[in-house]
Design an enzyme around this catalytic site. Sequence first.
Site, PDB file in Angstrom:
ATOM      1  N   TYR A   1       0.836  -1.203   0.000  1.00  0.00           N
ATOM      2  CA  TYR A   1       0.000   0.000   0.000  1.00  0.00           C
ATOM      3  C   TYR A   1       0.875   1.258   0.000  1.00  0.00           C
ATOM      4  CZ  TYR A   1      -3.685  -3.335   1.309  1.00  0.00           C
ATOM      5  OH  TYR A   1      -4.542  -4.403   1.344  1.00  0.00           O
TER       6      TYR A   1
ATOM      7  N   HIS B   1       0.457 -11.883   0.605  1.00  0.00           N
ATOM      8  CA  HIS B   1      -0.621 -11.085   0.008  1.00  0.00           C
ATOM      9  C   HIS B   1      -1.431 -11.862  -1.037  1.00  0.00           C
ATOM     10  CE1 HIS B   1      -1.596  -6.548  -0.502  1.00  0.00           C
ATOM     11  NE2 HIS B   1      -2.674  -7.267  -0.705  1.00  0.00           N
TER      12      HIS B   1
END
Length: 290
Positions: free
Chosen positions: A61, A120
């Site tokens: 992010y 992820h």
Amino acid sequence: MANPLRKMKAKPFGNSGIDLPVIGQGTWDVPESGPRAAEAKRAIRRGIELGMTHLDTAEMYGNGRVELWLGEAIAGVPRESLFVATKVLPGNAHYHGTLDAAERSLMRLGLDYVDLFMLHWPGEHPIEETMRALERLVEDGKTRFVGISNFDAAEMLEAASFLRAVQLACNQVLYHLRERGVEHDVIPAARERGIAVVAYTPFGRGQFPRAQAAQGGVLEALARKHDATPRQVILAFLTRETNVFTIPKASRVEHVEENAGAGALALDAADVAAIEAEFPRGEKSPLASL
Ligand code: NAP
């Protein structure tokens, strides 16, 4: 709207041995800089006050900037009151790359340990190697629990099979009213194995509830019935199963307060059936992700 100060429900986070609030907070695309960054920090702190202590982030992010932002937002909050989760990118998830990624994340977050460290999504490195690294991070006290994200049921069970000393705590997957595919097998398989499921993008990035509610559909009707809002009904629906949690992202205080208010809302069987009729599960298909 359902009162955000009503007590947030918590339930066992899989077989991890701890309870977690049903609603947490996401951080994808928070305004980590610029004029709205301070408000977004206030929002996340307000969420923590209201019991949304499960904070989800990732090295991906903002290329690490969101972890830095989150570290600043939680500075001074008692560490043991938080459950901080982050994720390693698949391209980094070979054995040493995973350990190094965790160090970088901890540095950016300003923490000695995270509560949950996840892969992820499945990538090019053998999953066995990543799992060994995750286990090592637990041994070294860098994370309390380990998890995966965007794994279908078969991939999830395979990943879990490579863990020896610790259990797989969770699988974080896309789950919202128009994307209910994980109900076919991911959620049941996880429940059977004591693995929690964390639903990401519960509002489908905020698009459809507004339009749907405006049409006066089932969400609006149930919101009236429960003195809640359509979004609160959505969050209660998604977390109705014993092993499912969710992490809406909100960067405005009023949004956070609304989302927290869902943490005490319980839908009955007729409510669930009414939602299912308007938002059908659909046929089983390959796992969807963003
Ligand atoms: P989301 O939570 O479904 O939607 C976020 C959007 O909804 C934002 O625009 C937000 O606005 C708005 N919103 C939130 N609460 C609201 C409310 N009460 N009223 C009106 N609008 C509201 O989407 P998401 O961010 O994709 O998913 C949530 C989290 O899941 C992410 O932040 C991330 O932590 C995680 N995630 C994980 C993966 C993965 O691959 N593992 C992928 C995607 C997401 P404001 O910001 O203006 O408040």
